[in-house]
Design a protein around this motif. Sequence first.
Motif, PDB file in Angstrom:
ATOM      1  N   GLN A   1      27.263   8.301 -68.376  1.00  0.00           N
ATOM      2  CA  GLN A   1      26.525   9.456 -67.885  1.00  0.00           C
ATOM      3  C   GLN A   1      27.096   9.913 -66.543  1.00  0.00           C
ATOM      4  N   PRO A   2      26.906  11.192 -66.183  1.00  0.00           N
ATOM      5  CA  PRO A   2      27.245  11.616 -64.821  1.00  0.00           C
ATOM      6  C   PRO A   2      26.433  10.795 -63.814  1.00  0.00           C
ATOM      7  N   LYS A   3      26.953  10.667 -62.596  1.00  0.00           N
ATOM      8  CA  LYS A   3      26.313   9.809 -61.607  1.00  0.00           C
ATOM      9  C   LYS A   3      24.840  10.142 -61.421  1.00  0.00           C
ATOM     10  N   ALA A   4      24.498  11.423 -61.418  1.00  0.00           N
ATOM     11  CA  ALA A   4      23.114  11.830 -61.169  1.00  0.00           C
ATOM     12  C   ALA A   4      22.160  11.345 -62.251  1.00  0.00           C
ATOM     13  N   ARG A   5      22.700  10.932 -63.392  1.00  0.00           N
ATOM     14  CA  ARG A   5      21.845  10.471 -64.490  1.00  0.00           C
ATOM     15  C   ARG A   5      21.948   8.973 -64.713  1.00  0.00           C
ATOM     16  N   THR A   6      22.636   8.269 -63.820  1.00  0.00           N
ATOM     17  CA  THR A   6      22.684   6.808 -63.919  1.00  0.00           C
ATOM     18  C   THR A   6      21.487   6.218 -63.192  1.00  0.00           C
ATOM     19  N   ALA A   7      21.367   4.884 -63.249  1.00  0.00           N
ATOM     20  CA  ALA A   7      20.209   4.205 -62.676  1.00  0.00           C
ATOM     21  C   ALA A   7      20.098   4.482 -61.180  1.00  0.00           C
ATOM     22  N   ALA A   8      18.850   4.645 -60.713  1.00  0.00           N
ATOM     23  CA  ALA A   8      18.596   4.932 -59.305  1.00  0.00           C
ATOM     24  C   ALA A   8      18.739   3.677 -58.464  1.00  0.00           C
ATOM     25  N   THR A   9      19.051   3.877 -57.187  1.00  0.00           N
ATOM     26  CA  THR A   9      19.108   2.779 -56.221  1.00  0.00           C
ATOM     27  C   THR A   9      17.891   2.830 -55.322  1.00  0.00           C
ATOM     28  N   SER A  10      17.648   1.754 -54.587  1.00  0.00           N
ATOM     29  CA  SER A  10      16.503   1.718 -53.678  1.00  0.00           C
ATOM     30  C   SER A  10      16.663   2.697 -52.517  1.00  0.00           C
ATOM     31  N   GLY A  11      17.916   3.106 -52.240  1.00  0.00           N
ATOM     32  CA  GLY A  11      18.158   4.042 -51.144  1.00  0.00           C
ATOM     33  C   GLY A  11      18.024   5.499 -51.536  1.00  0.00           C
ATOM     34  N   GLY A  12      17.647   5.769 -52.786  1.00  0.00           N
ATOM     35  CA  GLY A  12      17.440   7.135 -53.226  1.00  0.00           C
ATOM     36  C   GLY A  12      18.650   7.780 -53.861  1.00  0.00           C
ATOM     37  N   SER A  13      19.756   7.059 -54.036  1.00  0.00           N
ATOM     38  CA  SER A  13      20.948   7.592 -54.678  1.00  0.00           C
ATOM     39  C   SER A  13      20.983   7.106 -56.124  1.00  0.00           C
ATOM     40  N   ASN A  14      22.177   7.102 -56.705  1.00  0.00           N
ATOM     41  CA  ASN A  14      22.366   6.604 -58.065  1.00  0.00           C
ATOM     42  C   ASN A  14      23.562   5.671 -58.103  1.00  0.00           C
ATOM     43  N   LYS A  15      23.543   4.730 -59.040  1.00  0.00           N
ATOM     44  CA  LYS A  15      24.577   3.684 -59.053  1.00  0.00           C
ATOM     45  C   LYS A  15      25.945   4.203 -59.494  1.00  0.00           C
ATOM     46  N   GLY A  16      25.976   5.231 -60.336  1.00  0.00           N
ATOM     47  CA  GLY A  16      27.254   5.787 -60.754  1.00  0.00           C
ATOM     48  C   GLY A  16      27.919   5.030 -61.885  1.00  0.00           C
ATOM     49  N   ALA A  17      27.312   3.982 -62.364  1.00  0.00           N
ATOM     50  CA  ALA A  17      27.893   3.185 -63.450  1.00  0.00           C
ATOM     51  C   ALA A  17      26.757   2.508 -64.214  1.00  0.00           C
ATOM     52  N   ALA A  18      27.119   1.944 -65.338  1.00  0.00           N
ATOM     53  CA  ALA A  18      26.110   1.249 -66.133  1.00  0.00           C
ATOM     54  C   ALA A  18      25.599   0.005 -65.402  1.00  0.00           C
ATOM     55  N   VAL A  19      24.319  -0.251 -65.552  1.00  0.00           N
ATOM     56  CA  VAL A  19      23.713  -1.481 -65.040  1.00  0.00           C
ATOM     57  C   VAL A  19      23.643  -2.469 -66.204  1.00  0.00           C
ATOM     58  N   ILE A  20      24.204  -3.646 -66.009  1.00  0.00           N
ATOM     59  CA  ILE A  20      24.250  -4.656 -67.072  1.00  0.00           C
ATOM     60  C   ILE A  20      23.282  -5.779 -66.732  1.00  0.00           C
ATOM     61  N   THR A  21      22.387  -6.085 -67.651  1.00  0.00           N
ATOM     62  CA  THR A  21      21.438  -7.169 -67.440  1.00  0.00           C
ATOM     63  C   THR A  21      21.366  -8.048 -68.677  1.00  0.00           C
ATOM     64  N   GLU A  22      20.886  -9.258 -68.490  1.00  0.00           N
ATOM     65  CA  GLU A  22      20.527 -10.155 -69.595  1.00  0.00           C
ATOM     66  C   GLU A  22      19.016 -10.304 -69.585  1.00  0.00           C
ATOM     67  N   ARG A  23      18.394  -9.965 -70.677  1.00  0.00           N
ATOM     68  CA  ARG A  23      16.935 -10.020 -70.747  1.00  0.00           C
ATOM     69  C   ARG A  23      16.524 -11.125 -71.723  1.00  0.00           C
TER      70      ARG A  23
END
Length: 254
Positions: free
Chosen positions: A82-104
């Motif tokens: 996704q474009p950066k503006a549609r990636t996961a948000a950060t605590s500082g109010g920006s966006n991560k710019g890449a996929a967030v990978i987690t193990e659930r």
Amino acid sequence: MSGLLLRLAGPLQSWGERSAFNPVRDTASFPTRSALVGLFAAAEGIGRDDGGLDRYDTLRITVRVDRPGIRLTDYHTVGGGQPKARTAATSGGSNKGAAVITERHYLSDAVFVVAVSGPKQTLAPLAGALRRPHWAPYLGRRSCPPDEPFVLRHTTDDPESELLTGVPLSRSTPRGGGADDTVAVEFLREEAPAGSTADRLDLYDMPVSFARHGRSHGMRSLYRTLEDLPATLTSPQPQQLQRLIDYAQTEDRA
């Protein structure tokens, strides 16, 4: 004190204990008090920032482990491609710019029966809310809806006694199956049973606040025991669900 009985069962459950926003999202091996209080608050329409969780402090919760389930891990991504503006948000109010990978982590095919005891002035509105919840209940994560029957008893004079002698077990009948046979079942209690040998567990799962920017929890003690229940509470796999439905409907027919 009166009480109510819940059955927590479904394809997947996940009772996060320590890692709300870490790459590895864990699960406890049983429902935490924090998750259960969150379920109660959601049913009654209490938002994360509304406060008022102390209304549940007088409730005593006992968990019977019918089936502990099988642990599994899901490789999970958020916001990829996704474009950066549609990636996961950060605590500082920006966006991560890449996929967030987690193990659930999840529990698969687990079944727990929960006895909730407390004063009627707290339990009566809660029982009504569980019948018609403001927000839908889930088993630790929104992706984990509960199976039916979910509420086994909206009111009962002695819910812990029902765990020992009344609520059908989600287990197959043991070999032998005689009237004198018993089945060893794990219990997690907030008070140590008199005259029993119990393992003490200290957990930080007593919710103080669910506020988005101020979550906090206190410590509580649990006492793990292995108790012998009548084998008559078990039944062959095809009959288990029907027995539970019949048990739940007994209250409606009374």
